[in-house]
Design an enzyme around this catalytic site. Structure first.
Site: not given
Ligand code: CTP
Length: 400
Positions: A209, A303, A322, A336, A340
């Site tokens: 990304n 994960p 974040f 969120k 979490k």
């Molecule tokens: N995160 C993580 N591991 C993942 C995905 C996300 O640790 N596999 C953490 C990121 O570092 C961040 C937060 O989770 O702190 C973001 O949450 P996420 O639910 O992934 O948010 P978005 O991608 O922004 O939201 P969504 O997919 O719900 O649109």
């Protein structure tokens, strides 16, 4: 920060001019003192032009060059938050270690109560001499910081140690030693994830990304400067910051494993990484050949590192996540936070081009008490400092 830069007589003095520019550019107030020997290598005009601040010295004959009235050393000693001697010769190190005060710089060094930082540069034989090492050891006992020189080809033609440390390293050490420590963070272990993860399809193609990892790296620096022991689990290509442990990873799975190894000893987690949510179901060890027509790529979930660590937390551990949202930021952030089990979510508005790759940014902290006052817009380094101050204050106010 108010930085007094002492420049002594070594060929690396020309590099001190660049350091003065860098520190000024970072927003510090910089004044300089050029010793007589230092003035043989660069001029006061170089320093006043680069810093916009005065340059002091012992030679009253030159334009911007200030005379040395008897109490100037006290004024300067009081003015500085930090005195950095770059480059430091064996001579000034010897003087300061033994309390000698024979010119403006050595007098200021004796009078100041500010943090003193040394960046020595000299010939290898001089650097390795027991007298220089003993003097530096003595300075360390005074609480002074030393940024050791590196190795390389020296101006004298010899190859070995004695080369002035990298300027970015010196600037980071100045930032660290000159920042007041925050009581709720001193000695605390903070685990930080940062950067993008990469999920390989084959040896040449990858899913990733647009995150650079800059915000997470600035947070790591800001926690370090506040006194925390930081472990940074970093994806992407940005250089690792000075003065903290960096564990480099590539995929979400690697990031999870590195985090799991460090989480039990940590006091808190800041998950700033932009983790890829999916990875190819069956990555190929050989380069995949192109085919004509439409192709399907099967993806599976990676994960959720933040969710896993949060669910494995022991009492007292805190967790900050974040969220990058383009709509209904606060609603999504609250969801969120609860899903979490986080202590705070820092919400990024990615709608107007902020966040990824942008210079300035705004973050809205959301806690179980709802949205808090926004931090920013600020450049990422200052925004990270604001986040750390905000969080340290909350920690200091009692259990989160
Ligand atoms: N995160 C993580 N591991 C993942 C995905 C996300 O640790 N596999 C953490 C990121 O570092 C961040 C937060 O989770 O702190 C973001 O949450 P996420 O639910 O992934 O948010 P978005 O991608 O922004 O939201 P969504 O997919 O719900 O649109």
């Amino acid at each position: 920060m108010r930085i007094l830069l002492g420049i002594t007589g070594g060929i690396a003095a020309y590099k001190a001019a660049d350091l003065a520019r860098l520190l000024t550019h970072q927003g510090h107030q910089v004044r300089s003192i050029l010793t007589e020997a230092g003035a043989r290598f660069i001029t006061p005009l170089t320093l006043t032009s680069l810093t916009g601040g005065p340059c002091y010295g012992a030679n009253p004959d030159q334009g911007e060059w200030r005379a040395n009235p008897s109490i100037e050393h006290i004024e300067l000693a009081r003015w500085a938050d930090l005195v950095a001697v770059v480059p430091a010769t064996a001579n000034i190190i010897g003087k300061a270690a033994n309390g000698l005060a024979s010119d403006l710089l050595s007098t200021v060094l004796l009078a100041t109560r500010a943090q003193v930082l040394w960046a020595p540069a000299m010939n290898t034989g001089m650097w390795e001499h027991p007298a220089v090492q003993a003097n530096l050891a003595r300075l360390r006992t005074f609480g002074h910081a030393v940024v050791d020189p590196g190795e390389g080809v020296l101006a004298c033609g010899e190859e070995g140690s004695g080369k002035l440390a990298d300027l970015l390293t010196i600037a980071e050490a100045i930032q660290f030693h000159g920042t007041p420590k925050l009581s709720s963070l001193i000695g605390r272990r903070v685990l930080i994830t940062a950067g993008p993860t990469r999920e390989d399809l084959d040896p040449v193609r990858t899913l990733t990304n647009r995150s650079t990892g800059a915000m997470g790296i600035e947070l790591a620096r800001a926690f370090r400067d506040a006194g925390a022991k930081v472990q940074l689990v970093l994806g992407g290509d940005l250089p690792a910051p000075w003065g903290l442990e960096t564990i480099r990873v590539r995929s979400a799975q690697q990031m999870l494993e590195a985090c799991k190894a460090h989480w039990p000893q940590a006091d808190g987690l800041v998950a700033a990484a932009a983790v890829a949510d999916q990875r190819p179901e069956s990555p190929s060890t050989q380069k995949v050949k192109k085919v004509e027509g439409t192709e399907m790529l099967s993806l599976v979930r990676t994960p959720d590192i933040l969710a896993q660590l949060s669910s494995q937390r022991r009492p007292g551990q805190w967790v900050i996540g974040f969220a990058a949202e383009s709509e209904d930021h606060l609603v999504h952030a609250m969801a969120k936070l609860q899903k979490k089990s986080l202590d705070a979510v820092l919400v990024n508005d990615i709608q107007d081009g902020q966040a990824f790759g942008a210079q300035a940014n705004t973050l809205i902290p959301v806690t179980d008490q709802g949205p808090q006052p926004a931090l920013g817009p600020l450049p990422k380094d200052q925004l990270a400092q604001a986040v750390v101050q905000w969080w340290a204050q909350r920690l200091g106010a009692g259990p989160v």
